[in-house]
Design a protein around this motif. Structure first.
Motif, PDB file in Angstrom:
ATOM      1  N   UNK A 146       0.802  -1.213   0.000  1.00  0.00           N
ATOM      2  CA  UNK A 146       0.000   0.000   0.000  1.00  0.00           C
ATOM      3  C   UNK A 146       0.841   1.273   0.000  1.00  0.00           C
ATOM      4  N   UNK A 147       1.768   1.397   0.926  1.00  0.00           N
ATOM      5  CA  UNK A 147       2.599   2.603   0.961  1.00  0.00           C
ATOM      6  C   UNK A 147       3.518   2.709  -0.261  1.00  0.00           C
ATOM      7  N   UNK A 148       4.140   1.612  -0.710  1.00  0.00           N
ATOM      8  CA  UNK A 148       4.926   1.711  -1.946  1.00  0.00           C
ATOM      9  C   UNK A 148       4.099   2.140  -3.156  1.00  0.00           C
ATOM     10  N   UNK A 149       2.846   1.722  -3.209  1.00  0.00           N
ATOM     11  CA  UNK A 149       1.993   2.150  -4.316  1.00  0.00           C
ATOM     12  C   UNK A 149       1.655   3.631  -4.210  1.00  0.00           C
ATOM     13  N   UNK A 150       1.463   4.120  -2.991  1.00  0.00           N
ATOM     14  CA  UNK A 150       1.253   5.559  -2.807  1.00  0.00           C
ATOM     15  C   UNK A 150       2.462   6.339  -3.299  1.00  0.00           C
ATOM     16  N   UNK A 151       3.656   5.832  -3.003  1.00  0.00           N
ATOM     17  CA  UNK A 151       4.882   6.487  -3.469  1.00  0.00           C
ATOM     18  C   UNK A 151       4.985   6.429  -4.993  1.00  0.00           C
ATOM     19  N   UNK A 152       4.551   5.315  -5.585  1.00  0.00           N
ATOM     20  CA  UNK A 152       4.586   5.186  -7.043  1.00  0.00           C
ATOM     21  C   UNK A 152       3.672   6.218  -7.697  1.00  0.00           C
ATOM     22  N   UNK A 153       2.489   6.412  -7.140  1.00  0.00           N
ATOM     23  CA  UNK A 153       1.572   7.411  -7.688  1.00  0.00           C
ATOM     24  C   UNK A 153       2.128   8.819  -7.509  1.00  0.00           C
ATOM     25  N   UNK A 154       2.787   9.064  -6.395  1.00  0.00           N
ATOM     26  CA  UNK A 154       3.415  10.375  -6.191  1.00  0.00           C
ATOM     27  C   UNK A 154       4.480  10.629  -7.245  1.00  0.00           C
ATOM     28  N   UNK A 155       5.259   9.597  -7.587  1.00  0.00           N
ATOM     29  CA  UNK A 155       6.269   9.753  -8.638  1.00  0.00           C
ATOM     30  C   UNK A 155       5.614  10.056  -9.980  1.00  0.00           C
ATOM     31  N   UNK A 157       3.103  11.949 -10.267  1.00  0.00           N
ATOM     32  CA  UNK A 157       2.513  13.276 -10.178  1.00  0.00           C
ATOM     33  C   UNK A 157       1.119  13.312  -9.612  1.00  0.00           C
ATOM     34  N   UNK A 158       0.686  12.220  -8.972  1.00  0.00           N
ATOM     35  CA  UNK A 158      -0.651  12.164  -8.378  1.00  0.00           C
ATOM     36  C   UNK A 158      -0.500  11.816  -6.906  1.00  0.00           C
ATOM     37  N   UNK A 159      -0.633  12.812  -6.047  1.00  0.00           N
ATOM     38  CA  UNK A 159      -0.543  12.572  -4.604  1.00  0.00           C
ATOM     39  C   UNK A 159      -1.842  11.939  -4.120  1.00  0.00           C
ATOM     40  N   UNK A 160      -1.722  10.955  -3.242  1.00  0.00           N
ATOM     41  CA  UNK A 160      -2.894  10.219  -2.757  1.00  0.00           C
ATOM     42  C   UNK A 160      -2.796  10.037  -1.245  1.00  0.00           C
ATOM     43  N   UNK A 161      -3.911   9.616  -0.678  1.00  0.00           N
ATOM     44  CA  UNK A 161      -3.969   9.234   0.727  1.00  0.00           C
ATOM     45  C   UNK A 161      -4.395   7.779   0.801  1.00  0.00           C
ATOM     46  N   UNK A 162      -3.677   6.978   1.575  1.00  0.00           N
ATOM     47  CA  UNK A 162      -4.058   5.580   1.768  1.00  0.00           C
ATOM     48  C   UNK A 162      -5.143   5.519   2.835  1.00  0.00           C
ATOM     49  N   UNK A 163      -6.273   4.902   2.519  1.00  0.00           N
ATOM     50  CA  UNK A 163      -7.358   4.769   3.482  1.00  0.00           C
ATOM     51  C   UNK A 163      -7.622   3.292   3.755  1.00  0.00           C
ATOM     52  N   UNK A 164      -8.094   3.015   4.950  1.00  0.00           N
ATOM     53  CA  UNK A 164      -8.373   1.651   5.363  1.00  0.00           C
ATOM     54  C   UNK A 164      -9.826   1.277   5.173  1.00  0.00           C
ATOM     55  N   UNK A 165     -10.214   0.098   5.660  1.00  0.00           N
ATOM     56  CA  UNK A 165     -11.584  -0.382   5.484  1.00  0.00           C
ATOM     57  C   UNK A 165     -12.650   0.563   6.029  1.00  0.00           C
TER      58      UNK A 165
END
Length: 202
Positions: A146-155, A157-165
């Motif tokens: 999850x966190x590595x995918x958030x970093x991939x999206x940031x690279x 150019x799309x900043x995101x927030x990881x949300x849980x259930x």
């Protein structure tokens, strides 16, 4: 920071690496004697049809034209009657499977930046609009991604927030007009048979 191309997904040439977007969304890659297979369970028939088309395009890319093209992917049904889409085992998918697996554990390749078509595959498999945001679904059984995918999206150019259930996830939440617009520019037009909330709001 690396940036995604401003061209929409339809302008990119299909490639086997497009299917990495399905692995981000909760899909799986398994090596077989004939190559590797990518599969994913999706939540609706329209998603299955759209993912099937992307699989077919990705696997036919670069193959020499033939009078009869063999099937490259299929839609099945799980015991819970959910659509399961999977490719045939293909040598073209071996690099994808190797990059996304460490033993039996799913991993995000170091430095991965999702292409526009990988983002489209992710959106088709597990994207939905909720209250002005857009959620890209994650694999609930692979929290380590999850966190590595958030970093991939940031690279990308799309900043995101990881949300849980509790927030409707696990998912990446894309918020803000500029980020949503950037995502829409890259994933292209929505599928004709998808619901209104299938694509980022705008």
């Amino acid at each position: 920071m690396q940036q995604l191309s401003l061209f929409a997904a339809e302008s990119e040439e299909p490639a086997p690496t497009d299917l990495a977007g399905l692995l981000a969304a909760g899909g799986h890659a398994v090596a077989t004697g004939a190559g590797a297979r990518v599969s994913i369970i999706v939540g609706a028939p329209w998603r299955a049809r759209a993912v099937l088309q992307m699989m077919q395009q990705a696997l036919r890319a670069g193959r020499p034209p033939a009078a009869e093209t063999p099937e490259t992917a299929e839609i099945l049904e799980t015991d819970e009657r959910r659509p399961l889409v999977r490719t045939d085992p293909a040598p073209e998918l071996v690099p994808v499977a190797r990059a996304w697996q460490r033993g039996a554990i799913k991993r995000v390749p170091d430095g991965w930046v999702p292409s526009a078509r990988a983002l489209r595959a992710w959106s088709l498999a597990a994207g939905r609009a909720v209250e002005g945001h857009y959620l890209l679904g994650l694999d609930p059984h692979a929290e380590q991604t999850h966190q590595p995918l958030a970093a991939a999206l940031a690279r990308a150019g799309i900043a995101v927030t990881v949300i849980g259930p509790r927030g409707g996830g696990p998912a990446m939440r894309v918020t803000g007009r500029r980020r949503l617009s950037r995502l829409r520019e890259n994933i292209g037009e929505p599928p004709a048979d998808g619901p209104a909330d299938a694509w980022p709001p705008g």
